[in-house]
Design an enzyme around this catalytic site. Structure first.
Site, PDB file in Angstrom:
ATOM      1  CB  SER A  82     -27.778  34.587  35.020  1.00 34.21           C
ATOM      2  OG  SER A  82     -27.635  35.953  35.339  1.00 34.21           O
ATOM      3  CE  LYS A 113     -13.573  56.209  43.208  1.00 30.01           C
ATOM      4  NZ  LYS A 113     -13.764  55.853  41.794  1.00 30.01           N
TER       5      LYS A 113
END
Length: 281
Positions: free
Chosen positions: A106, A158
């Site tokens: 990764s 949010k």
């Protein structure tokens, strides 16, 4: 003169002498060197690694850099910070060689991509090219415990990924687009330096999160050579044209006083006031 004062003066003199010798030695010519920087563990805080890379670039005695990567990955932003620092290092014209350790997956592969040459052990675990965002939802469990939460927010996204509620279909779509953008950046970062070794089509076929051994990664074009750290160092020397260069491990170093206090007085259990008390007796 009191015994404690003599000891304190002696301690001060020793520190001054060692500091002077260190300053003197730092001015002596050191000859050609190959720097080795280790990236170990999760890639989350890149500042120290970036600083070391910059120093290796600016140090005229350093003729090549070997990046030893032993990392399962980390955050996208941190990986990009190191990637960009390595690009800047390459602008110096000095060779950059990567040596993969146990795992270079990764983000660990992300920062390896700019290298002029990538070495991996046959059993190194690498690949895992992809991006992931995980969400754990605890709403049902908390309700059983009689716990309820309320979010007061300025926008509908949010509190996305809040564990206190389910993701909405709109949030899932928004997150998918976000990680697809990061994924595309990952692919382009690899292709920028390895397009001659692996085609975009082939990369997209295998960049689905799966991992590979070093041997398979070499067959695919993700790495260049099979070998260990010493093999990478020897090749870096060859590429830089400095076969007799010394190896310089850019480890984290602490100041002499701090190191002395932390390691030289282990019997005091790290209790600095206690150490000073016995020093001054």
């Amino acid at each position: 003169m009191k015994k404690w004062l003599k000891r304190l003066l002696l301690f001060g003199i020793i520190v001054m002498v060692l500091g002077f010798l260190g300053s003197l030695l730092s001015r002596l010519p050191v000859g050609d060197r190959v720097a080795v920087i280790k990236v170990k563990g999760a890639i989350i805080e890149p500042d120290r690694i970036v600083s070391k890379i910059q120093k290796a670039k600016e140090d005229k005695s350093v003729k090549a850099l070997v990046l030893r990567v032993d990392s399962p990955g980390g955050s996208v932003g941190a990986s990009q910070e190191i990637y960009r620092a390595l690009e800047d290092f390459k602008s110096s014209g000095k060779p950059l060689v990567v040596s993969m350790g146990n795992v270079s997956a990764s983000g660990g592969y992300y920062i390896s991509a700019p290298a002029d040459l990538i070495f991996a052990n046959p059993g190194t675990i690498t690949g895992s090219i992809g991006v992931i965002v995980q969400h754990t939802e605890l709403k049902d469990l908390l309700e059983k415990l009689g716990i309820r939460t309320t979010a007061i927010k300025t926008g509908k996204f949010k509190d996305t990924l809040s564990p206190f509620r389910d993701l909405t279909p709109e949030e899932k779509e928004y997150l998918q687009k976000t990680i697809e953008d990061a994924y595309e950046q990952f692919l382009q970062a690899i292709l920028k330096y390895r397009s001659k070794k692996i085609s975009e089509q082939k990369l997209r076929e295998i960049a689905d999160g799966r991992v590979f051994t070093g041997r398979v990664a070499k067959e695919l074009g993700l790495v260049d050579e099979l070998g260990n750290l010493q093999d990478a160092i020897n090749r870096a020397k060859q590429m830089a044209g400095v076969p007799e260069a010394r190896v310089f491990y850019m480890e984290d170093r602490r100041g002499f006083i701090r190191k002395l206090m932390e390691e030289g007085f282990e019997g005091f259990g790290g209790d600095y006031p206690l150490m000073l008390y016995y020093l001054m007796r």
